[in-house]
Design an enzyme around this catalytic site. Structure first.
Site, PDB file in Angstrom:
ATOM      1  N   LYS A 183       0.860  -1.191   0.000  1.00  0.00           N
ATOM      2  CA  LYS A 183       0.000   0.000   0.000  1.00  0.00           C
ATOM      3  C   LYS A 183       0.891   1.234   0.000  1.00  0.00           C
ATOM      4  CE  LYS A 183      -4.466   0.793   0.103  1.00  0.00           C
ATOM      5  NZ  LYS A 183      -5.491  -0.076  -0.487  1.00  0.00           N
ATOM      6  N   GLY A 212     -20.527   6.513   3.091  1.00  0.00           N
ATOM      7  CA  GLY A 212     -19.492   6.740   2.069  1.00  0.00           C
ATOM      8  C   GLY A 212     -20.126   6.730   0.697  1.00  0.00           C
TER       9      GLY A 212
HETATM   10  P1  NAD Z   1     -13.472   7.692  -2.251  1.00  0.00           P
HETATM   11  O1  NAD Z   1     -12.467   8.687  -1.857  1.00  0.00           O
HETATM   12  O2  NAD Z   1     -13.957   7.663  -3.665  1.00  0.00           O
HETATM   13  O3  NAD Z   1     -14.786   7.813  -1.318  1.00  0.00           O
HETATM   14  C1  NAD Z   1     -14.749   7.876   0.070  1.00  0.00           C
HETATM   15  C2  NAD Z   1     -16.121   8.372   0.526  1.00  0.00           C
HETATM   16  O4  NAD Z   1     -16.174   8.341   1.932  1.00  0.00           O
HETATM   17  C3  NAD Z   1     -16.436   9.801   0.106  1.00  0.00           C
HETATM   18  O5  NAD Z   1     -17.796   9.882  -0.280  1.00  0.00           O
HETATM   19  C4  NAD Z   1     -16.241  10.591   1.396  1.00  0.00           C
HETATM   20  O6  NAD Z   1     -17.010  11.779   1.436  1.00  0.00           O
HETATM   21  C5  NAD Z   1     -16.721   9.572   2.391  1.00  0.00           C
HETATM   22  N1  NAD Z   1     -16.292   9.831   3.749  1.00  0.00           N
HETATM   23  C6  NAD Z   1     -15.076  10.209   4.207  1.00  0.00           C
HETATM   24  N2  NAD Z   1     -15.117  10.355   5.543  1.00  0.00           N
HETATM   25  C7  NAD Z   1     -16.382  10.049   5.921  1.00  0.00           C
HETATM   26  C8  NAD Z   1     -17.056  10.017   7.162  1.00  0.00           C
HETATM   27  N3  NAD Z   1     -16.442  10.328   8.291  1.00  0.00           N
HETATM   28  N4  NAD Z   1     -18.343   9.648   7.160  1.00  0.00           N
HETATM   29  C9  NAD Z   1     -18.988   9.336   6.021  1.00  0.00           C
HETATM   30  N5  NAD Z   1     -18.401   9.346   4.835  1.00  0.00           N
HETATM   31  C10 NAD Z   1     -17.125   9.710   4.786  1.00  0.00           C
HETATM   32  O7  NAD Z   1     -12.878   6.280  -1.840  1.00  0.00           O
HETATM   33  P2  NAD Z   1     -13.300   4.841  -2.350  1.00  0.00           P
HETATM   34  O8  NAD Z   1     -12.390   4.458  -3.445  1.00  0.00           O
HETATM   35  O9  NAD Z   1     -14.760   4.778  -2.545  1.00  0.00           O
HETATM   36  O10 NAD Z   1     -12.853   3.983  -1.076  1.00  0.00           O
HETATM   37  C11 NAD Z   1     -13.672   3.901   0.084  1.00  0.00           C
HETATM   38  C12 NAD Z   1     -13.170   2.758   0.919  1.00  0.00           C
HETATM   39  O11 NAD Z   1     -13.201   1.552   0.139  1.00  0.00           O
HETATM   40  C13 NAD Z   1     -11.708   2.898   1.395  1.00  0.00           C
HETATM   41  O12 NAD Z   1     -11.563   2.299   2.659  1.00  0.00           O
HETATM   42  C14 NAD Z   1     -10.934   2.110   0.370  1.00  0.00           C
HETATM   43  O13 NAD Z   1      -9.690   1.653   0.869  1.00  0.00           O
HETATM   44  C15 NAD Z   1     -11.905   0.974   0.136  1.00  0.00           C
HETATM   45  N6  NAD Z   1     -11.671   0.304  -1.145  1.00  0.00           N
HETATM   46  C16 NAD Z   1     -11.891   0.939  -2.330  1.00  0.00           C
HETATM   47  C17 NAD Z   1     -11.623   0.271  -3.506  1.00  0.00           C
HETATM   48  C18 NAD Z   1     -11.884   0.903  -4.831  1.00  0.00           C
HETATM   49  O14 NAD Z   1     -11.662   0.238  -5.864  1.00  0.00           O
HETATM   50  N7  NAD Z   1     -12.371   2.132  -4.890  1.00  0.00           N
HETATM   51  C19 NAD Z   1     -11.134  -1.047  -3.485  1.00  0.00           C
HETATM   52  C20 NAD Z   1     -10.959  -1.673  -2.261  1.00  0.00           C
HETATM   53  C21 NAD Z   1     -11.228  -0.994  -1.082  1.00  0.00           C
END
Ligand code: NAD
Length: 418
Positions: free
Chosen positions: A105, A221
């Protein structure tokens, strides 16, 4: 305020599994000590010409099963502790979904919301440059991807920086790219689809006798993973009753029109402005709603010892990494909640990244249908294997996933003679 310690949380869960596997301390070290940590300070210029620095990391956890693989996060909280925990979870996740990768990571400790587009590009390129000087990335060595706040565009800048430095075309060095530079059809929604396939596979256990319109869902989220999940489930007829982002949430009287909420967010910056059918709620309120499924798709540590007792959802799907602390995990298990754990539930993202990497290395271009079919097969197989292990061991899905992931990594370590 609850202080989240993501690496400590990971080690706590790991040690429970290690006890079941009767691991020696020497073998346990393969999981608690990353193979390599790269730490640096990036320097980049702001648009006004001033210079700024940001802490940056790449943690390479374990590569016994294949090259290191994992996203790069841009976030003010992306410190070494967090990046280490995420790298470790990646090793286990790749093993659970049985793809030939190790775990890694990256993180840059900045708030991208404070940067202009040009500044963001300079940070992205600076990260790749610094990593390249330290010989971190390579198509057979360590392959980065997007994570929180890092987009396909950022992957394209990083790829361009790498190819400019090395003077060769190598799209497979990084995944999650735009289609124009070797990206994969279907990658943008693969994480959420993967989570949906896991739920589908568990459907007879979780929702016997229910049809989608009976099943209520709240989603914390609304970024890449959360919004794609919401849209797909809405289209399939499930009742999404609440969604939230970092600014707060929307609670819909009967069922949210997710496309409408997305439009409101685009136009106003907030998910809900309040109306007769939609009330504005806080994130804490969303977590406590009485729903069938609570989807955690924001950041780690969302459910912890202090709020776990208030959670009423019967099923929790962890699209985010590490959103439930071990203390909360125990409280929820006692209360009878079923948690589909991160290293299974969000493995669709890295599985699609694996497809993208194969495509880039072979020069082939897969149809979107092929991507989706292979993703579904991989996710359903992994979910079934985790479920059967949990049944056999009479343990939680998280413990079963840890056992499977650790065993597969240990098998590779042993056969290598490490
Ligand atoms: P992103 O940045 O696109 O979205 C994150 C979202 O969380 C945003 O809408 C943000 O406003 C919201 N957020 C942040 N703090 C918050 C809070 N305190 N309360 C409510 N909402 C809050 O990120 P993503 O790519 O969607 O990733 C989200 C999670 O999923 C992360 O933990 C990431 O590691 C995990 N993840 C994502 C992927 C991927 O392909 N996108 C793959 C595996 C894991």
């Amino acid at each position: 305020m609850t202080i989240n310690k993501p690496f400590e949380n990971y080690v706590t869960t790991l040690k429970e599994a290690a006890e079941k596997l009767a691991l020696t301390d020497d073998l346990l070290k393969h999981f608690t000590e990353p193979q390599h940590i790269f730490e640096t300070k990036l320097t980049f210029s702001r648009d006004d010409g001033t210079e700024e620095t940001a802490n940056a990391y790449r943690v390479q956890h374990n590569n016994a099963r294949g090259p290191f693989k994992g996203g790069v996060r841009f976030h003010p909280d992306a410190d070494l502790e967090e990046v280490k925990s995420l790298a470790s979870l990646m090793s286990l996740k790749c093993a659970v979904v049985n793809i030939p990768y190790g775990g890694a990571k990256g993180g840059v400790q900045i708030d991208p919301k404070t940067l202009s587009e040009a500044e963001l590009e300079r940070v992205s390129r600076a990260y790749m440059r610094a990593a390249n000087e330290a010989n971190i990335f390579g198509i057979q060595k360590d392959i980065p991807a997007p994570d929180v706040n890092t987009t396909p565009q950022i992957m394209a800048w990083m790829l361009d920086e790498y190819e400019t430095i090395t003077d060769r075309s190598e799209p497979g060095i990084i995944t999650g790219k735009p289609l124009e530079v070797g990206g994969l059809l279907g990658r943008s929604y693969a994480t959420s689809r993967g989570g949906i396939h896991a739920l589908e596979q568990l459907q007879p256990v979780l929702f016997a006798g229910k049809v989608p319109s009976d099943i209520t869902i709240a989603i914390q989220g609304f970024g890449n993973a959360g919004s794609e999940f919401a849209k797909t489930m809405h289209e399939r007829g499930y009742r999404i009753v609440a969604v939230s982002d970092s600014r707060g949430g929307a609670h819909c009287k009967h069922m949210c029109d997710v496309h409408h909420l997305e439009k409101v967010k685009r136009e106003t910056g907030a998910l809900a402005t309040g109306s007769a059918d939609i009330s504005i709620i806080t994130n804490e309120e969303l977590l406590q709603l009485d729903v069938d499924v609570l989807v955690l798709a924001a950041l780690d540590g969302a459910i912890h010892a202090s709020n776990a007792k208030e959670i009423k959802a019967r099923v929790i799907l962890e699209l985010a990494n590490g959103p439930v602390t071990p203390e909360a995990d125990a409280i929820l298990a006692t209360a009878g909640a079923i948690i589909v754990p991160d290293i299974l539930a969000n493995a669709g993202g890295v599985t699609a990244s694996y497809f993208e990497w194969i495509q880039n290395r072979t020069g082939d271009v897969w149809k979107e249908r092929t991507v989706n079919e292979r993703l579904e097969e991989a996710m359903k197989d992994a979910t079934q294997t985790v479920y059967e292990r949990a049944e056999r061991e009479q343990c939680t899905l998280r413990q079963a996933a840890f056992l499977i992931g650790m065993e597969r990594i240990l098998d590779a370590i042993k056969v290598r003679g490490r």
